[in-house]
Design a protein around this motif. Structure first.
Motif, PDB file in Angstrom:
ATOM      1  N   PHE A 105       1.018  -1.171   0.108  1.00 21.42           N
ATOM      2  CA  PHE A 105      -0.052  -0.076   0.083  1.00 21.42           C
ATOM      3  C   PHE A 105       0.885   1.386   0.205  1.00 21.42           C
ATOM      4  N   TYR A 106       1.717   1.362   0.888  1.00 22.77           N
ATOM      5  CA  TYR A 106       2.615   2.503   0.840  1.00 22.77           C
ATOM      6  C   TYR A 106       3.593   2.605  -0.158  1.00 22.77           C
ATOM      7  N   PHE A 107       3.998   1.714  -0.770  1.00 20.43           N
ATOM      8  CA  PHE A 107       5.182   1.855  -1.790  1.00 20.43           C
ATOM      9  C   PHE A 107       4.463   1.876  -3.258  1.00 20.43           C
ATOM     10  N   PHE A 108       3.143   1.398  -3.210  1.00 17.17           N
ATOM     11  CA  PHE A 108       2.550   1.622  -4.408  1.00 17.17           C
ATOM     12  C   PHE A 108       2.033   3.296  -4.506  1.00 17.17           C
ATOM     13  N   PHE A 109       1.544   3.658  -3.634  1.00 19.28           N
ATOM     14  CA  PHE A 109       0.985   5.139  -3.743  1.00 19.28           C
ATOM     15  C   PHE A 109       2.225   6.304  -3.475  1.00 19.28           C
ATOM     16  N   SER A 110       3.269   5.766  -2.699  1.00 18.24           N
ATOM     17  CA  SER A 110       4.171   6.602  -2.820  1.00 18.24           C
ATOM     18  C   SER A 110       5.270   6.860  -4.264  1.00 18.24           C
ATOM     19  N   LEU A 111       5.366   5.562  -4.736  1.00 15.80           N
ATOM     20  CA  LEU A 111       5.741   5.503  -6.104  1.00 15.80           C
ATOM     21  C   LEU A 111       4.895   6.237  -7.074  1.00 15.80           C
ATOM     22  N   GLY A 112       3.798   6.095  -7.105  1.00 17.22           N
ATOM     23  CA  GLY A 112       2.705   6.587  -7.765  1.00 17.22           C
ATOM     24  C   GLY A 112       2.691   8.321  -7.753  1.00 17.22           C
ATOM     25  N   SER A 113       2.888   8.569  -6.468  1.00 20.07           N
ATOM     26  CA  SER A 113       2.960  10.005  -6.391  1.00 20.07           C
ATOM     27  C   SER A 113       4.247  10.858  -6.740  1.00 20.07           C
ATOM     28  N   ALA A 114       5.333   9.954  -6.559  1.00 17.43           N
ATOM     29  CA  ALA A 114       6.472  10.421  -7.324  1.00 17.43           C
ATOM     30  C   ALA A 114       6.637  10.497  -8.784  1.00 17.43           C
ATOM     31  N   GLU A 115       5.765   9.416  -9.298  1.00 19.67           N
ATOM     32  CA  GLU A 115       5.649   9.516 -10.744  1.00 19.67           C
ATOM     33  C   GLU A 115       4.877  10.817 -11.122  1.00 19.67           C
ATOM     34  N   CYS A 116       3.924  11.181 -10.590  1.00 19.59           N
ATOM     35  CA  CYS A 116       3.389  12.335 -10.950  1.00 19.59           C
ATOM     36  C   CYS A 116       4.162  13.775 -10.781  1.00 19.59           C
ATOM     37  N   PHE A 117       4.988  13.718  -9.566  1.00 13.89           N
ATOM     38  CA  PHE A 117       5.788  14.818  -9.560  1.00 13.89           C
ATOM     39  C   PHE A 117       6.984  14.812 -10.674  1.00 13.89           C
ATOM     40  N   PHE A 118       7.449  13.571 -10.955  1.00 11.38           N
ATOM     41  CA  PHE A 118       8.442  13.554 -12.172  1.00 11.38           C
ATOM     42  C   PHE A 118       7.896  13.990 -13.396  1.00 11.38           C
ATOM     43  N   LEU A 119       6.652  13.504 -13.650  1.00 13.15           N
ATOM     44  CA  LEU A 119       5.930  13.900 -14.975  1.00 13.15           C
ATOM     45  C   LEU A 119       5.879  15.632 -14.947  1.00 13.15           C
ATOM     46  N   ALA A 120       5.745  16.066 -13.885  1.00 16.25           N
ATOM     47  CA  ALA A 120       5.618  17.551 -13.801  1.00 16.25           C
ATOM     48  C   ALA A 120       6.954  18.293 -13.968  1.00 16.25           C
ATOM     49  N   VAL A 121       7.802  17.692 -13.245  1.00 15.43           N
ATOM     50  CA  VAL A 121       9.329  18.227 -13.502  1.00 15.43           C
ATOM     51  C   VAL A 121       9.578  18.078 -14.827  1.00 15.43           C
ATOM     52  N   MET A 122       9.298  16.818 -15.627  1.00 13.11           N
ATOM     53  CA  MET A 122       9.812  16.999 -16.968  1.00 13.11           C
ATOM     54  C   MET A 122       9.066  18.131 -17.954  1.00 13.11           C
ATOM     55  N   ALA A 123       8.012  18.314 -17.586  1.00 14.90           N
ATOM     56  CA  ALA A 123       7.096  19.281 -18.248  1.00 14.90           C
ATOM     57  C   ALA A 123       7.665  20.520 -18.060  1.00 14.90           C
ATOM     58  N   PHE A 124       8.241  20.851 -16.811  1.00 14.07           N
ATOM     59  CA  PHE A 124       8.795  22.064 -16.473  1.00 14.07           C
ATOM     60  C   PHE A 124      10.067  22.330 -17.485  1.00 14.07           C
ATOM     61  N   ASP A 125      10.861  20.976 -17.497  1.00 16.06           N
ATOM     62  CA  ASP A 125      12.204  21.055 -18.470  1.00 16.06           C
ATOM     63  C   ASP A 125      11.721  21.237 -19.775  1.00 16.06           C
ATOM     64  N   ARG A 126      10.735  20.715 -20.323  1.00 14.08           N
ATOM     65  CA  ARG A 126      10.351  20.769 -21.775  1.00 14.08           C
ATOM     66  C   ARG A 126       9.942  22.550 -21.880  1.00 14.08           C
ATOM     67  N   TYR A 127       9.333  22.966 -20.873  1.00 13.89           N
ATOM     68  CA  TYR A 127       8.947  24.190 -21.167  1.00 13.89           C
ATOM     69  C   TYR A 127       9.924  25.343 -21.183  1.00 13.89           C
ATOM     70  N   LEU A 128      10.874  25.083 -20.351  1.00 12.83           N
ATOM     71  CA  LEU A 128      12.334  25.854 -20.359  1.00 12.83           C
ATOM     72  C   LEU A 128      13.075  25.627 -21.617  1.00 12.83           C
ATOM     73  N   ALA A 129      13.023  24.775 -22.130  1.00  8.55           N
ATOM     74  CA  ALA A 129      13.862  24.427 -23.561  1.00  8.55           C
ATOM     75  C   ALA A 129      13.194  24.933 -24.586  1.00  8.55           C
ATOM     76  N   ILE A 130      11.805  25.005 -24.659  1.00  9.56           N
ATOM     77  CA  ILE A 130      11.085  25.575 -25.743  1.00  9.56           C
ATOM     78  C   ILE A 130      10.815  27.165 -25.638  1.00  9.56           C
ATOM     79  N   CYS A 131      10.423  27.586 -24.340  1.00 13.52           N
ATOM     80  CA  CYS A 131      10.023  29.018 -24.010  1.00 13.52           C
ATOM     81  C   CYS A 131      11.042  29.515 -23.792  1.00 13.52           C
ATOM     82  N   ARG A 132      12.169  29.137 -23.147  1.00 13.82           N
ATOM     83  CA  ARG A 132      13.262  29.984 -22.632  1.00 13.82           C
ATOM     84  C   ARG A 132      14.709  29.349 -23.027  1.00 13.82           C
TER      85      ARG A 132
END
Length: 311
Positions: A105-132
């Motif tokens: 229960f703990y690892f499934f939800f923790s890793l799932g949450s971390a996946e969401c945060f990584f997807l957000a950080v990767m989107a931020f990286d793409r934003y910087l690469a294209i917009c700045r």
């Protein structure tokens, strides 16, 4: 270890039964072979991306370092559920210990949450690469990239720690059967001896936040990216800009599409069966497809994988 108490007798129960995908023995063996193959392919695909990024100096950039961490996360995400599911296919009891259930229960939800945060950080990286693009090297430094990676892991593993500890201290009565292939909070809370509205409210409030907040951030990033791309005069420039974030968009669509179906659709009489299928999609099939998406749509990654695999 916390145990079950039963109102009808004094015996205690120290585990749960995960029904998984019930069926005849032959069907269970077929599912075991199928998911064993999927699991091995997932490990090989994500492991290949990690090795390609590690050994190819050209890929030692923030974008690919984030991707390597994401692939590492995917390996553990699928490992939090599939090995136990495989054991259940061959088991007559389909039992899981109390501690094993809550660890999953703990690892499934923790890793799932971390996946969401990584997807957000990767989107931020793409934003910087294209917009700045001119400021990208000075903003997205190796140091910032490392801080973002560490933040994703730490936030993911801290988010559900306290609620899960609280739930694990509750008493459970009656049936110990969970109609799922993993230890899910809904069925677990339904087995408690006494309703705990406050705990249910806290968990139902905390659960969507790691999904919703990163999703809104991702959508905001891509709105800005789209506005920047539409200002590019040439069609070739637009295609190049879209190609840099196409893989990430595909992965986000796969993951969030299945999660939104899971949590956004109205309940139905086939809720348990549908819940298993959708959970299976975003927790098992998505980690399998992610390496394929990134390797097919990214020329640098494709070359690095070919070099690593010696083809």
């Amino acid at each position: 270890m916390k145990s079950f108490s039963s109102p009808s007798n004094s015996s205690t129960i120290t585990g749960f039964i995960l029904l998984g995908f019930p069926g005849p023995r032959e069907e269970q063996i077929l599912l075991f072979v199928l998911f064993s193959t999927v699991y091995l392919l997932t490990l090989m695909g994500n492991g290949s991306i990690i090795c390609a990024v590690h050994w190819d100096q050209r890929l030692h950039t923030p974008m690919y370092l984030l991707l390597a961490n994401f692939s590492f996360l995917e390996i553990w995400y699928v490992t939090s559920t599939v090995p136990n599911m495989l054991a259940n296919f061959l088991s007559d009891t389909k039992a899981i210990s109390f501690s094993g259930c809550f660890l999953q229960f703990y690892f499934f939800f923790s890793l799932g949450s971390a996946e969401c945060f990584f997807l957000a950080v990767m989107a931020f990286d793409r934003y910087l690469a294209i917009c700045r693009p001119l400021h990208y090297p000075t903003i997205m430094t190796r140091r910032l990239c490392t801080k973002l990676v560490v933040s994703c892991w730490v936030l993911g593993f801290l988010w559900f720690l306290v609620p899960i500890i609280i739930i694990s201290q509750m008493s459970f009565c009656g049936s110990r059967t969970i109609d799922h292939f993993l230890c899910d909070p809904g069925p677990l809370l339904a087995l408690t001896c006494k309703r705990a509205p406050l705990i249910e409210f806290v968990f139902s409030t905390l659960s969507p936040l790691p999904l919703v907040i990163p999703f809104l951030f991702i959508m905001g990033s891509y709105v800005l990216v789209l506005k920047a791309v539409l200002k590019v005069p040439s069609a070739a420039g637009k295609r190049k800009a879209f190609s840099t974030c196409g893989s990430h968009l595909a992965v986000v669509s796969l993951f969030y599409g299945s999660v939104l179906v899971m949590y956004g659709s109205p309940t139905s009489e086939h809720e348990a069966g549908m819940q298993k299928i959708v959970t299976l999609f975003y927790s098992v099939l998505t980690p399998l497809l992610n390496p394929v998406i990134y390797s097919l749509r990214n020329k640098d990654m494709k070359k690095a994988l070919q070099k690593f695999l010696g083809t």
